[in-house]
Design an enzyme around this catalytic site. Structure first.
Site, PDB file in Angstrom:
ATOM      1  CG  HIS A   1      -3.059   0.524 -24.277  1.00 17.21           C
ATOM      2  ND1 HIS A   1      -4.423   0.656 -24.257  1.00 17.21           N
ATOM      3  CD2 HIS A   1      -2.723   0.330 -25.581  1.00 17.21           C
ATOM      4  CE1 HIS A   1      -4.899   0.548 -25.492  1.00 17.21           C
ATOM      5  NE2 HIS A   1      -3.875   0.354 -26.312  1.00 17.21           N
ATOM      6  CD  GLU A   2       0.605  -0.727 -27.339  1.00 13.84           C
ATOM      7  OE1 GLU A   2       0.425  -1.773 -27.996  1.00 13.84           O
ATOM      8  OE2 GLU A   2       0.048   0.345 -27.621  1.00 13.84           O
TER       9      GLU A   2
ATOM     10  CG  HIS B   1      -4.419   5.454 -35.867  1.00 13.60           C
ATOM     11  ND1 HIS B   1      -3.661   6.323 -35.113  1.00 13.60           N
ATOM     12  CD2 HIS B   1      -4.439   4.271 -35.197  1.00 13.60           C
ATOM     13  CE1 HIS B   1      -3.248   5.693 -34.020  1.00 13.60           C
ATOM     14  NE2 HIS B   1      -3.696   4.463 -34.045  1.00 13.60           N
TER      15      HIS B   1
ATOM     16  CG  HIS C   1      -3.146  -4.483 -27.676  1.00 11.95           C
ATOM     17  ND1 HIS C   1      -4.381  -4.496 -28.277  1.00 11.95           N
ATOM     18  CD2 HIS C   1      -2.806  -3.174 -27.556  1.00 11.95           C
ATOM     19  CE1 HIS C   1      -4.774  -3.251 -28.510  1.00 11.95           C
ATOM     20  NE2 HIS C   1      -3.833  -2.432 -28.080  1.00 11.95           N
TER      21      HIS C   1
ATOM     22  CE1 TYR D   1      -6.146   2.673 -30.641  1.00 19.89           C
ATOM     23  CE2 TYR D   1      -6.981   3.340 -32.784  1.00 19.89           C
ATOM     24  CZ  TYR D   1      -6.033   2.690 -32.018  1.00 19.89           C
ATOM     25  OH  TYR D   1      -4.975   2.054 -32.623  1.00 19.89           O
TER      26      TYR D   1
ATOM     27  CD  GLU E   1      -6.514  -0.386 -29.456  1.00 20.81           C
ATOM     28  OE1 GLU E   1      -5.787   0.169 -28.611  1.00 20.81           O
ATOM     29  OE2 GLU E   1      -6.055  -0.995 -30.441  1.00 20.81           O
TER      30      GLU E   1
ATOM     31  CG  HIS F   1       1.588   4.496 -33.284  1.00 19.14           C
ATOM     32  ND1 HIS F   1       1.014   5.670 -32.878  1.00 19.14           N
ATOM     33  CD2 HIS F   1       0.677   3.518 -33.034  1.00 19.14           C
ATOM     34  CE1 HIS F   1      -0.202   5.428 -32.427  1.00 19.14           C
ATOM     35  NE2 HIS F   1      -0.428   4.125 -32.502  1.00 19.14           N
ATOM     36  CB  ALA F   2       3.199   2.194 -28.486  1.00 15.05           C
TER      37      ALA F   2
END
Length: 631
Positions: free
Chosen positions: A383-384, A513, A387, A523, A411, A353-354
Site C-alpha cells: 500500500h505505501e 488522523h 503512494h 480512505y 490511497e 504510523h506508516a
C-alpha cells in the site's frame, strides 16, 4: 477646477466622443491581448517552479525530521518553517491574484492558478496560523508519546501503541485485559487534547471562511471538485449497509459464542474492544475463531514469513519487484538510504504510523514505517509503495499537479496492488503458500477475511469525517462532542465502547488522523474506487472475464502484466492535472464512484452470510444502547 471649466464648453455628445477616444488610447497603452497576458502568466509560473519546489522540499524535510524524532527543538524548527512557507505562499497568491485568471482561455493555465491561489490554513493571519500549528502539533505529539502501564505488572509503564498495544489487541482474547488497555489508551489520547482541539476547530472555521467556504467541511470536500460528492458518498454507504449488516450479525453471533451473553448481547452493538483493533476499524485479527470453515485452510502466511526469516527490507524489496513487474518505476537508491523501515532502537519517540513521503525533488521519496514481519504489514508495505509509485509517476508535472487526482486516488493505488498480493494465487507464486486448496469453503474463508479488513472499514471511515463535518459546521456542539461521536459510531458501525463514556471524556482524538488533522474521507473513497480500478486492471491483464467462473474479480493477480501496469501508469502520471473523473476514465472507462465492483467482489460472501445468518438465527441489525452519558 479650470480643467472642468474648459471641458464644459463642449456639448454632451462631443464630450462622450472625446472620453471614448481617451479610453481607447489608454487601453492601447496599458492593456494587452488576452493571449499575450496568458503567455506572460505562463512564463511567470514557469519561472517560479524551482523556487516553489525548494520551499516545499524544505517543509517536507522539517516535517520528516520532527515525525522521525519528536523533540521540542525539531518541533520549533518545523513550526518556524511552516510559518515562513505560509507567508511565502500567501504572498505568492496575492501576486497571482493580480492576473484575471478566471477569464483565461487556457483551461490548464486557469487550473494552475486556482491551485496556487487556494491557500488553506495559510490564509490565516500569521499569529493565528501559528496558533493552529501549535494546537495540531500538541495533539499529534500527545498521541505519539503515550505510554501505558502493563495490565499484568503496573509498575511497568512503557507500552506504546506500536507495536505493543497493537499486538495485544490482535492476539489477546481476555476481555478484561482488552478493556483495561482500551481505557488506558482512550483516556490518555483524548481528554488531554480537548483545549487544543477546540482551538483547532475555531481556527479551521476561520480559515475556511477566509477561503470563501461556509465551513471546514466544505473546504475539505472541495478537493473532490464535485458539488454532489457528499451525496455520492451517502449513496454509496446506503448501498453497502445491507452487506455490512450481514457480516456484523455473523461476527456478533460468533463473539457471543466465545464470550457469552453477559459480554456480548444478542441485538445490541458489539463491544469494540473484542474486535482485534484499537478502533474496531478492521476485524481481521479475530478471523482465527470466527472464520466460517475453520477446518479448511486459512489464508495467513505470517507463520511462513517468520519461518523463512523474512525481514522488513526483504518485504519492501518484494513490493518493489511487484511494481517493476508491471513495467513501472524501480525504487531509486535514495529511497533505501533515507527511509525508516523499522522502528529505531535508539529510544527516540517518533510517529510510527506508516506513511509515504514526497520531497519535491527528483527521485527523493521515502517511507517511514515501524514494519513488523507479518501478513498484515506485508500488505501495508505494498500500500505505501503505491503512494511512492504515484509520486514517481507524476514527478514530471508542475508543482501544483503533484498530487492525487483526488485524495482517495492516492490511497486506492497501493490497495489495488494489495488485492492481487493477497490472493492465494500470488502468495503461492512467491513461495509463501503451498498446497493451498481453494475449494468452496476456502473461498468463503478468503472472502470473509477480506471482508473483515475491507467491508467493516467503510462505516468507520464514513463516521470519522461525518463527525468532523458536524463539528466544523457547528451542528455538533462542544458540550455534546463526545456522546455525538459514539452515537455516530453506533449508528453506522454497530459498535460501542467497552465502558460507559461521558462528556468528561473526549475520544475522537484517540484516532491518529483526528489528532493530526488528516482528512479521512480519502480512505472511504479509496476503499470503493480501488475495486473499480482492480476490476479494470484485471480485465487488461486477462485475469477477469465477466461471467467466467475461472476468471473472477476476486481471484485475480495482475503481477507481471505490463498491459495493466501501463494503463495504471498513464492514470497516475496525470497527477491532479485534470479533474478526477478524467483520470478514472483512463483506467476504468467510468466517471463516477460506484460500489458495484465492490459488490461483485464480495457477492459470494454476501450470499453465504444471508443463508448462514438465517440458519443460525442471528439477529441482523442492532438496537441502540446508552454507552455515553451527557450528564
Amino acid at each position: 477646477m479650470a480643467a472642468v471649466h474648459r471641458f464644459s464648453r463642449f456639448k454632451p455628445i462631443v464630450w462622450l466622443v472625446l472620453l471614448g477616444t481617451c479610453c481607447l488610447l489608454l487601453t492601447g497603452i496599458t492593456a494587452r491581448p488576452s493571449w499575450e497576458t496568458e503567455n506572460a502568466a505562463r512564463q511567470y509560473l514557469d519561472q517560479l517552479e524551482s523556487e516553489i519546489l525548494r520551499y516545499r522540499n524544505e517543509g517536507s524535510e522539517a516535517s520528516w525530521a520532527y515525525d522521525s524524532n519528536l523533540t521540542e527543538e525539531n518541533l520549533k524548527a518545523l513550526n518556524e518553517l511552516r510559518t515562513r512557507n505560509a507567508n511565502y505562499f500567501k504572498s505568492l497568491a496575492q501576486d497571482l491574484s493580480k492576473y484575471d485568471f478566471n477569464n483565461f482561455k487556457d483551461q490548464d493555465l486557469k487550473r494552475r492558478f486556482r491551485k496556487l491561489t487556494s491557500l488553506g490554513y495559510a490564509a490565516l493571519p500569521e499569529d493565528k496560523y501559528t496558533q493552529l500549528l501549535d494546537a495540531v502539533s500538541s495533539m499529534s505529539a500527545n498521541y505519539a508519546k503515550i505510554k501505558v502501564c502493563d495490565y499484568h505488572d503496573q509498575s511497568k509503564c512503557d507500552l506504546s501503541l506500536e507495536p505493543e498495544l497493537t499486538e495485544i489487541f490482535a492476539t489477546s482474547r481476555d476481555p478484561e485485559e482488552l478493556k483495561y488497555y482500551w481505557t488506558q489508551w482512550y483516556d490518555a489520547a483524548g481528554a488531554p487534547t480537548r483545549e487544543d482541539f477546540d482551538a483547532y476547530v475555531a481556527l479551521n472555521r476561520e480559515a475556511a471562511k477566509i477561503n470563501n467556504y461556509s465551513s471546514g467541511a466544505e473546504a475539505w470536500l472541495a478537493a473532490y471538485e464535485d458539488d454532489t460528492f457528499e451525496d455520492q458518498v451517502d449513496s454509496a454507504m446506503n448501498e453497502i449497509m445491507p452487506l455490512y449488516q450481514q457480516i456484523h450479525a455473523y461476527v456478533r453471533y460468533k463473539l457471543r459464542e466465545k464470550y457469552g451473553d453477559d459480554i456480548v448481547s444478542e441485538k445490541g452493538p458489539i463491544p469494540m474492544h473484542l474486535l482485534g483493533n484499537m478502533w474496531a476499524q478492521t476485524w481481521d485479527n479475530i478471523a482465527d475463531f470466527t472464520t466460517p470453515f475453520p477446518d479448511s485452510q486459512l489464508l495467513d502466511v505470517t507463520e511462513e514469513m517468520v519461518k523463512q526469516n523474512y525481514n522488513p527490507i526483504q518485504m519492501f524489496e518484494m513490493g518493489d519487484e511487484f511494481f517493476v513487474s508491471l513495467n513501472m518505476t524501480k525504487l531509486p537508491q535514495t529511497f533505501w538510504e533515507k527511509s525508516i523501515l523499522e522502528k529505531p532502537d535508539d529510544g527516540r519517540d517518533l510517529i510510527c504510523h506508516a506513511s509515504a513521503w514526497d520531497f519535491s525533488k527528483d527521485d527523493d521519496v521515502r517511507i517511514k514505517q515501524c514494519t513488523r514481519v507479518n501478513m498484515e504489514d506485508f500488505f501495508t508495505v505494498h500500500h505505501e509503495l503505491g503512494h511512492i509509485q504515484y509520486y514517481l509517476q507524476y514527478q514530471h508535472q508542475p508543482n501544483m499537479y503533484r498530487g492525487g487526482a483526488n485524495p482517495g486516488f492516492h490511497e486506492a493505488v497501493g490497495d489495488v496492488i494489495s488485492l492481487s498480493v493477497s490472493t492465494p494465487k500470488h502468495l503461492e507464486r512467491i513461495g509463501l503458500l503451498s498446497n493451498f486448496v481453494l475449494d468452496e469453503n476456502a473461498k468463503i474463508n478468503q472472502f470473509y477475511r477480506s471482508g473483515l479488513a475491507k467491508l467493516v472499514f467503510l462505516p468507520f471511515a464514513y463516521t470519522i469525517d461525518k463527525y468532523r463535518w458536524g463539528i466544523f459546521r457547528g451542528d455538533i456542539k462542544p458540550e455534546e462532542a463526545n456522546c455525538k461521536f459514539w452515537e455516530l459510531r453506533s449508528k453506522f458501525s454497530g459498535i460501542e465502547p467497552p465502558v460507559v463514556r461521558s462528556e468528561e471524556d473526549f475520544d475522537a482524538p484517540a484516532k491518529y488522523h483526528v489528532s493530526a488533522d488528516v482528512e479521512y474521507l480519502r480512505y472511504l473513497v479509496s476503499y470503493i474506487i480501488q475495486f473499480q480500478f482492480h476490476r479494470s486492471a484485471c480485465e487488461l491483464a486477462g485475469e477477469y472475464v465477466k461471467g467466467d467462473p475461472e476468471k473472477t474479480v476476486n481471484n485475480c493477480d495482475i503481477y507481471q502484466s505490463a498491459e495493466a501496469g501501463n494503463v495504471i501508469k498513464a492514470m497516475l502520471s496525470m497527477g491532479s492535472s485534470k479533474p478526477w473523473p478524467d483520470a478514472m476514465e483512463v483506467l476504468t472507462g467510468q466517471r463516477r464512484m460506484s460500489a458495484d465492483a465492490l459488490f461483485e467482489y464480495f457477492e459470494p460472501l454476501y450470499e453465504w452470510l444471508q443463508e448462514e445468518n438465517k440458519r443460525l438465527g442471528a439477529y441482523v441489525g442492532w438496537e441502540e444502547t446508552e454507552k455515553c452519558k451527557t450528564a
